[in-house]
Enzyme design. Structure first.
Site, short mmCIF file in Angstrom:
data_model
loop_
_atom_site.label_atom_id
_atom_site.label_comp_id
_atom_site.label_asym_id
_atom_site.label_seq_id
_atom_site.Cartn_x
_atom_site.Cartn_y
_atom_site.Cartn_z
N LYS A 88 0.83 -1.21 0.00
CA LYS A 88 0.00 0.00 0.00
C LYS A 88 0.87 1.27 0.00
CE LYS A 88 -3.26 2.88 0.39
NZ LYS A 88 -4.15 3.21 -0.71
N TYR A 116 0.75 14.34 -14.96
CA TYR A 116 0.19 15.67 -15.25
C TYR A 116 0.84 16.66 -14.28
CZ TYR A 116 -3.60 13.68 -18.02
OH TYR A 116 -4.33 13.03 -18.98
N CYS A 132 -4.28 10.77 1.53
CA CYS A 132 -3.39 9.61 1.45
C CYS A 132 -1.94 9.93 1.08
CB CYS A 132 -3.97 8.58 0.48
SG CYS A 132 -5.49 7.86 1.11
N1 LIG Z 1 -9.69 8.17 1.85
C1 LIG Z 1 -9.08 7.45 0.94
O1 LIG Z 1 -9.11 7.75 -0.25
C2 LIG Z 1 -8.32 6.22 1.34
C3 LIG Z 1 -7.94 5.30 0.33
C4 LIG Z 1 -7.26 4.17 0.70
C5 LIG Z 1 -6.91 3.95 2.03
N2 LIG Z 1 -7.26 4.87 2.98
C6 LIG Z 1 -6.90 4.60 4.37
O2 LIG Z 1 -8.07 4.12 5.05
C7 LIG Z 1 -8.07 4.56 6.40
C8 LIG Z 1 -9.35 5.32 6.69
O3 LIG Z 1 -9.33 6.49 5.91
P1 LIG Z 1 -10.65 7.35 5.67
O4 LIG Z 1 -10.32 8.37 4.65
O5 LIG Z 1 -11.80 6.45 5.45
O6 LIG Z 1 -10.79 8.04 7.12
P2 LIG Z 1 -12.04 8.87 7.67
O7 LIG Z 1 -11.45 9.87 8.58
O8 LIG Z 1 -12.90 9.32 6.54
O9 LIG Z 1 -12.86 7.80 8.52
C9 LIG Z 1 -12.41 7.22 9.70
C10 LIG Z 1 -13.62 6.89 10.55
O10 LIG Z 1 -13.22 6.12 11.69
C11 LIG Z 1 -14.01 6.51 12.81
N3 LIG Z 1 -13.35 6.08 14.04
C12 LIG Z 1 -12.20 6.54 14.59
N4 LIG Z 1 -11.94 5.86 15.72
C13 LIG Z 1 -12.93 4.97 15.88
C14 LIG Z 1 -13.20 3.97 16.87
N5 LIG Z 1 -12.38 3.77 17.90
N6 LIG Z 1 -14.31 3.23 16.73
C15 LIG Z 1 -15.16 3.43 15.70
N7 LIG Z 1 -14.93 4.35 14.73
C16 LIG Z 1 -13.83 5.10 14.82
C17 LIG Z 1 -14.13 8.02 12.64
O11 LIG Z 1 -15.21 8.53 13.38
C18 LIG Z 1 -14.32 8.14 11.12
O12 LIG Z 1 -15.69 8.11 10.77
C19 LIG Z 1 -6.80 5.36 6.57
O13 LIG Z 1 -5.79 4.54 7.07
C20 LIG Z 1 -6.46 5.80 5.16
O14 LIG Z 1 -5.10 6.03 4.97
C21 LIG Z 1 -7.96 5.98 2.66
#
Ligand SMILES: NC(=O)c1ccc[n+]([C@@H]2O[C@H](COP(=O)([O-])OP(=O)(O)OC[C@H]3O[C@@H](n4cnc5c(N)ncnc54)[C@H](O)[C@@H]3O)[C@@H](O)[C@H]2O)c1
Length: 440
Positions: A210, A257, A266
């Site tokens: 990743k 680009y 990310c």
């Molecule tokens: N956003 C992207 O495009 C993307 C793509 C690939 C991977 N990721 C990875 O995925 C992970 C999540 O990213 P995201 O963008 O979805 O984050 P986000 O901030 O949108 O969502 C995280 C969620 O987790 C909840 N949370 C936190 N602690 C908690 C707990 N103890 N119990 C229950 N819920 C809890 C928060 O309230 C929030 O709703 C990260 O590690 C990120 O790097 C993100």
């Protein structure tokens, strides 16, 4: 299959909804009460093409449910995805507190064999730590039960998240147990019907895959941005150069680009986290450091062009901004270059009129409140009497605008294009002064 997804953010909600779409029973759990109550009313926390539809359909069909009760989610599922945030800590390393808090909660409620899936982007070795935390929690309950921790990093792109999840380029499964490998293969098989895109590997390789993927893409962006600066100095045109190098199948056209730098939730944090992993293992991360450094400078490039044109004191001047989100098709403002550019303009004394098709509500939450920023519901209204327009996010609707209308609204017809959306010759032909990246 009975699945729970803990963390109902960008990745958790898309994962939960798409798994439900394939017929699974999915519980999406989050400790944010407002988010969960809104989801139950059909209000989504993010704007993402196609997501509304599958969330609503699966919720009303009863395959998708929402709760703040993590214990309930754990008890009622055989596979538990951890999809909480891993934001950068002060030193840039991934902050694992949310992941480990969920692991502790899982241990509190685990009643039989479960597969715990690390979906969040986590440093190499995290699955071992998650297993340790769960074992500790079970020991405190004096309860013995078998479980597997699997690494299944997510590769969805914001703006095309549903499509990416439903038709993934690849599904990475890092596990050391045949039992969990089979369950994960069965779970993802419906998403890979046209060809087998499931790649099984060791847990640590999956965790690294990743980071390596995001760092590679960030490297391509920083590389072309540096070439763009050289093109400007040496009289070459980076668009032509991009065509020239992209035609080489070893290089390809994607992610070369030039622009105002990468942002989002990310690339910036994952490059930083990888740098920290290198630091902790005494590897000199020369390439990664340079990628990050170039990107930080790149976010200033458009502002520097404004200063070169107008001088460093911009008081009394007005600028329109088209596009705020870190990329089109999303309202995500995390690490968006627009935030840096807007701050620089404000510090130089300018007034700003902004327009974005979807990101303005998010922008209002994250931009430093200032009477010098005005939000507009129409891209042309934001141009009234401005000294110049800065195009920061390449939304489709900016590609072929009404230049006559723009010119008559603006005080002076000057465009600083951070995404090379227009042809310099054409724009100059219709009377604009035009600055772009790597083409002047
Ligand atoms: N956003 C992207 O495009 C993307 C793509 C690939 C991977 N990721 C990875 O995925 C992970 C999540 O990213 P995201 O963008 O979805 O984050 P986000 O901030 O949108 O969502 C995280 C969620 O987790 C909840 N949370 C936190 N602690 C908690 C707990 N103890 N119990 C229950 N819920 C809890 C928060 O309230 C929030 O709703 C990260 O590690 C990120 O790097 C993100």
């Amino acid at each position: 299959m009975k699945i729970s997804v803990v963390g109902t953010g960008y990745v958790g909600l898309v994962t939960g909804a798409c798994l439900a779409e394939m017929g699974n029973d999915v519980i999406c759990a989050d400790n944010n009460l407002v988010k969960i109550e809104n989801l139950k009313k059909g209000i989504l926390p993010i704007w993402e093409p196609g997501l509304d539809e599958i969330v609503h359909r699966n919720y009303s069909d009863g395959r998708l449910s929402f709760t703040t009760d993590i214990g309930y989610a754990v008890l009622h599922s055989g596979i538990i995805f951890i999809a909480v945030g891993t934001p950068p800590d002060e030193d840039g390393s991934a902050d694992l507190q949310y992941v480990l808090a969920v692991a502790s909660e899982i241990a509190l409620y685990m009643n039989e064999y479960k597969i715990i899936v690390d979906k969040s982007t986590v440093p190499v070795g995290t699955a071992d730590i998650v297993a340790q935390v769960i074992n500790k929690g079970l020991a405190e309950r004096s309860f013995e039960v078998d479980f597997d921790v699997v690494s299944n990093p997510e590769f969805l792109k914001e703006g095309a998240a549903v499509e990416d999840f439903m038709k993934p380029d690849r599904v990475i499964i890092g596990t050391k147990s045949d039992k969990s490998a089979k369950v994960m293969r069965d779970l993802y098989a419906p998403f890979c019907t046209s060809s087998d895109r499931i790649i099984a590997m060791s847990i640590r390789s999956a965790e690294m895959t990743k980071y390596a993927a995001n760092a590679m893409l960030a490297t391509k962006i920083s590389f072309i941005n540096e070439i763009a600066l050289l093109c400007e100095k040496l009289g070459a045109d980076v668009s032509e150069v991009r065509n020239g190098i992209g035609s080489d199948s070893r290089i390809g056209y994607k992610f070369i680009y030039p622009g105002v730098g990468y942002g989002g939730s990310c690339f910036p944090k994952d490059v930083q986290a990888l740098i920290q992993m290198a630091h902790q293992t005494e590897v000199d991360a020369k390439v990664l450091l340079a990628v990050e450094d170039r990107n930080n400078s790149q976010k200033r490039v458009l502002f520097d062009k404004v200063v070169t044109r107008f001088g460093s004191d911009l008081s009394g001047m007005r600028f329109a901004i088209w596009g705020l989100s870190f990329k089109p098709q999303t309202d995500d403002m995390r690490e968006a270059p627009s935030r840096v550019i807007i701050n620089l303009l404000l510090c130089a004394g300018a007034e700003i009129k902004v327009y974005d098709p979807v990101a303005m509500p998010e922008a209002k939450k994250v931009l430093t409140p200032s009477s010098a920023i005005e939000f507009f519901e129409n891209q042309y209204d934001a141009l009234e009497q401005v000294d110049a327009l800065l195009l920061i996010t390449e939304w489709h609707q900016f590609r072929n605008p009404d230049f006559t209308k723009m010119k008559s609204a603006m005080k002076s017809p000057i465009i600083f294009d951070g995404r090379n959306q227009y042809q310099p010759k054409m724009l100059r032909g219709v009377g604009f002064e035009y600055f772009s990246i790597g083409r002047n």
